[in-house]
Design a protein around this motif. Structure first.
Motif, PDB file in Angstrom:
ATOM      1  N   LEU A 273       3.553 -10.760 -36.203  1.00 36.07           N
ATOM      2  CA  LEU A 273       3.427  -9.278 -36.296  1.00 36.07           C
ATOM      3  C   LEU A 273       2.637  -8.644 -35.225  1.00 36.07           C
ATOM      4  N   PHE A 274       1.966  -9.280 -34.331  1.00 33.75           N
ATOM      5  CA  PHE A 274       0.954  -8.878 -33.510  1.00 33.75           C
ATOM      6  C   PHE A 274       1.947  -8.713 -32.305  1.00 33.75           C
ATOM      7  N   HIS A 275       2.977  -8.913 -32.308  1.00 36.81           N
ATOM      8  CA  HIS A 275       4.158  -8.605 -31.244  1.00 36.81           C
ATOM      9  C   HIS A 275       5.142  -7.403 -31.762  1.00 36.81           C
ATOM     10  N   CYS A 276       5.141  -7.098 -32.859  1.00 37.95           N
ATOM     11  CA  CYS A 276       5.993  -5.906 -33.239  1.00 37.95           C
ATOM     12  C   CYS A 276       5.185  -4.565 -33.128  1.00 37.95           C
ATOM     13  N   ASP A 277       6.045  -3.731 -32.690  1.00 39.08           N
ATOM     14  CA  ASP A 277       5.859  -2.181 -32.344  1.00 39.08           C
ATOM     15  C   ASP A 277       5.253  -1.311 -33.708  1.00 39.08           C
ATOM     16  N   LEU A 278       5.873  -1.811 -34.650  1.00 39.96           N
ATOM     17  CA  LEU A 278       5.474  -1.190 -35.860  1.00 39.96           C
ATOM     18  C   LEU A 278       5.510  -2.234 -36.973  1.00 39.96           C
ATOM     19  N   VAL A 279       4.677  -2.175 -38.107  1.00 39.25           N
ATOM     20  CA  VAL A 279       4.708  -3.173 -39.276  1.00 39.25           C
ATOM     21  C   VAL A 279       4.647  -2.272 -40.409  1.00 39.25           C
ATOM     22  N   VAL A 280       5.579  -2.259 -41.225  1.00 42.11           N
ATOM     23  CA  VAL A 280       5.850  -1.843 -42.453  1.00 42.11           C
ATOM     24  C   VAL A 280       5.203  -2.810 -43.479  1.00 42.11           C
ATOM     25  N   ALA A 281       4.147  -2.437 -44.527  1.00 46.44           N
ATOM     26  CA  ALA A 281       3.923  -3.516 -45.426  1.00 46.44           C
ATOM     27  C   ALA A 281       3.743  -2.887 -47.057  1.00 46.44           C
TER      28      ALA A 281
ATOM     29  N   ILE B 250      -5.062 -11.304 -29.145  1.00 54.74           N
ATOM     30  CA  ILE B 250      -4.834 -10.135 -29.452  1.00 54.74           C
ATOM     31  C   ILE B 250      -5.647  -9.703 -30.771  1.00 54.74           C
ATOM     32  N   LEU B 251      -5.695 -10.624 -31.707  1.00 54.83           N
ATOM     33  CA  LEU B 251      -6.732 -10.239 -32.751  1.00 54.83           C
ATOM     34  C   LEU B 251      -7.818  -9.885 -32.683  1.00 54.83           C
ATOM     35  N   PRO B 252      -8.800 -10.492 -31.775  1.00 57.74           N
ATOM     36  CA  PRO B 252     -10.194 -10.011 -31.361  1.00 57.74           C
ATOM     37  C   PRO B 252      -9.974  -8.630 -30.971  1.00 57.74           C
ATOM     38  N   ALA B 253      -8.880  -8.377 -30.130  1.00 52.41           N
ATOM     39  CA  ALA B 253      -8.741  -6.977 -29.361  1.00 52.41           C
ATOM     40  C   ALA B 253      -8.558  -6.128 -30.534  1.00 52.41           C
ATOM     41  N   LEU B 254      -7.913  -6.339 -31.669  1.00 47.35           N
ATOM     42  CA  LEU B 254      -7.788  -5.250 -32.642  1.00 47.35           C
ATOM     43  C   LEU B 254      -8.816  -5.212 -33.621  1.00 47.35           C
ATOM     44  N   ALA B 255      -9.336  -6.356 -34.267  1.00 47.84           N
ATOM     45  CA  ALA B 255     -10.107  -6.347 -35.235  1.00 47.84           C
ATOM     46  C   ALA B 255     -11.544  -6.531 -34.777  1.00 47.84           C
ATOM     47  N   GLY B 256     -12.047  -7.083 -33.493  1.00 45.68           N
ATOM     48  CA  GLY B 256     -13.488  -7.531 -33.259  1.00 45.68           C
ATOM     49  C   GLY B 256     -13.332  -8.997 -33.457  1.00 45.68           C
ATOM     50  N   ARG B 257     -14.359  -9.517 -32.687  1.00 48.87           N
ATOM     51  CA  ARG B 257     -14.503 -11.047 -32.661  1.00 48.87           C
ATOM     52  C   ARG B 257     -14.989 -11.622 -34.196  1.00 48.87           C
ATOM     53  N   GLN B 258     -15.770 -10.858 -34.799  1.00 50.02           N
ATOM     54  CA  GLN B 258     -16.106 -11.324 -36.054  1.00 50.02           C
ATOM     55  C   GLN B 258     -15.205 -11.352 -37.243  1.00 50.02           C
ATOM     56  N   LEU B 259     -14.589 -10.282 -37.063  1.00 46.53           N
ATOM     57  CA  LEU B 259     -13.232 -10.520 -38.280  1.00 46.53           C
ATOM     58  C   LEU B 259     -12.307 -11.351 -37.755  1.00 46.53           C
ATOM     59  N   ALA B 260     -11.872 -11.512 -36.493  1.00 47.99           N
ATOM     60  CA  ALA B 260     -10.982 -12.469 -36.131  1.00 47.99           C
ATOM     61  C   ALA B 260     -11.489 -14.015 -36.437  1.00 47.99           C
ATOM     62  N   ALA B 261     -12.809 -14.187 -36.348  1.00 48.57           N
ATOM     63  CA  ALA B 261     -13.345 -15.286 -36.721  1.00 48.57           C
ATOM     64  C   ALA B 261     -13.139 -15.738 -38.308  1.00 48.57           C
ATOM     65  N   LYS B 262     -13.344 -14.566 -38.949  1.00 41.84           N
ATOM     66  CA  LYS B 262     -13.152 -14.767 -40.401  1.00 41.84           C
ATOM     67  C   LYS B 262     -11.924 -15.048 -40.609  1.00 41.84           C
ATOM     68  N   TYR B 263     -10.676 -14.581 -40.007  1.00 43.11           N
ATOM     69  CA  TYR B 263      -9.210 -15.043 -40.322  1.00 43.11           C
ATOM     70  C   TYR B 263      -8.888 -16.256 -39.621  1.00 43.11           C
ATOM     71  N   LEU B 264      -9.577 -16.464 -38.385  1.00 44.87           N
ATOM     72  CA  LEU B 264      -8.905 -17.707 -37.698  1.00 44.87           C
ATOM     73  C   LEU B 264      -9.896 -18.976 -38.082  1.00 44.87           C
ATOM     74  N   LEU B 265     -11.275 -18.859 -37.882  1.00 41.52           N
ATOM     75  CA  LEU B 265     -11.891 -19.928 -38.190  1.00 41.52           C
ATOM     76  C   LEU B 265     -11.976 -20.273 -39.603  1.00 41.52           C
ATOM     77  N   LEU B 266     -12.234 -19.318 -40.794  1.00 43.74           N
ATOM     78  CA  LEU B 266     -12.604 -19.564 -42.085  1.00 43.74           C
ATOM     79  C   LEU B 266     -10.788 -19.591 -42.484  1.00 43.74           C
ATOM     80  N   GLY B 267      -9.895 -18.988 -42.075  1.00 45.32           N
ATOM     81  CA  GLY B 267      -8.345 -18.749 -42.561  1.00 45.32           C
ATOM     82  C   GLY B 267      -8.436 -17.952 -44.072  1.00 45.32           C
ATOM     83  N   GLU B 268      -9.327 -17.074 -43.957  1.00 50.20           N
ATOM     84  CA  GLU B 268      -9.509 -16.089 -45.142  1.00 50.20           C
ATOM     85  C   GLU B 268      -8.229 -15.371 -45.226  1.00 50.20           C
ATOM     86  N   SER B 269      -7.822 -14.923 -46.190  1.00 50.52           N
ATOM     87  CA  SER B 269      -6.544 -14.030 -46.432  1.00 50.52           C
ATOM     88  C   SER B 269      -6.977 -12.606 -46.581  1.00 50.52           C
ATOM     89  N   PHE B 270      -6.219 -11.524 -46.192  1.00 49.26           N
ATOM     90  CA  PHE B 270      -6.630 -10.321 -46.519  1.00 49.26           C
ATOM     91  C   PHE B 270      -5.360  -9.492 -46.659  1.00 49.26           C
TER      92      PHE B 270
END
Length: 253
Positions: free
Chosen positions: A113-121, A145-165
């Motif tokens: 989804l990081f490579h889509c221009d638009l995401v409808v959810a 791409i994720l740290p650029a969008l969400a910031g490093r801490q949120l990216a760590a939450k999703y990528l290091l911990l694998g938490e869902s959102f």
């Protein structure tokens, strides 16, 4: 080609539909190849004005079909396997691309989804990137791409911990562009497509290219870096043990 990916042309609109609902659209090697071929071929189609990525059944996708993927593990230095071809095609795509997601979007179901221009959810969609749980590392340039969008801490939450959102959080940091009420995903998607198709086509393509700008080379470079680590991880004991534990837990569930 595979029956598990529907490729449907509707005039200037190309629909790519993950069509393996009995397995929650878990993506096989053949499905990666079909998606990569379709997106690559679309680049030379001057009449095409929008591509959509959709999923049949209760989920967008449960991610990789791990059993199928492990059978076709890349050999040392191999860079042309179907999943890598799909990621490069997404990163290099020059046709406006919309994803319509619902249910679960796991692993590459989120990172693509990081490579889509638009995401409808659709409300209730659950995003998750469980790479470290499986002993793996991120792919699809998500570590860039994720740290650029969400910031490093949120990216760590999703990528290091694998938490869902969920959809609200995904919209807040910029992954989701449009929200749909339960049961209205197709209607919301249709409205977005109609708006795009009402715009002058050359202006759309040029704007899409400008939005990607000079970041494309950086994205492709990060993909290559990630893919190297990913391939190395696939042969590690950590991954073998993690995937064995995953299948064991699923059998007990």
């Amino acid at each position: 080609m595979t029956e598990h990916v529907l490729v449907e042309r509707r005039g200037p609109h190309l629909r790519l539909v993950l069509n393996r609902p009995e397995r929650r659209n878990a993506i096989t090697v053949a499905m990666y190849a079909a998606l990569a071929d379709a997106i690559t071929a679309a680049q030379d189609d001057a009449e095409l004005r929008v591509i959509t990525l959709e999923g049949e059944g209760i989920d967008f996708t449960g991610g990789n079909d791990l059993a199928d993927f492990m059978k076709a593990m890349p050999q040392d230095g191999e860079t042309d396997i179907p999943v890598w071809r799909l990621l490069r095609a997404l990163a290099s795509n020059q046709v406006p691309l919309i994803a319509a997601v619902h249910g679960n979007a796991v692993g590459i179901g989120t990172t693509m989804l990081f490579h889509c221009d638009l995401v409808v959810a659709e409300e209730g969609t659950r995003f998750k990137m469980p790479f470290t749980e499986l002993g793996l590392v991120p792919e699809a340039a998500s570590s860039l791409i994720l740290p650029a969008l969400a910031g490093r801490q949120l990216a760590a939450k999703y990528l290091l911990l694998g938490e869902s959102f969920g959809v609200e959080e995904a919209e807040r940091f910029g992954l989701v562009t449009h929200r749909a009420e339960k049961g209205s995903l197709n209607e919301r998607l249709g409205a977005v497509i109609a708006t795009l198709l009402s715009r002058p086509p050359e202006a759309l393509r040029l704007t899409q290219r400008l939005l990607r700008g000079t970041s494309q080379d950086e994205v492709l470079e990060r993909m290559t870096w990630e893919n190297g680590h990913f391939s190395e991880r696939l042969t590690s004991e950590e991954v073998k043990n993690a995937i064995t534990a995953f299948f064991t837990a699923r059998l007990k569930a």
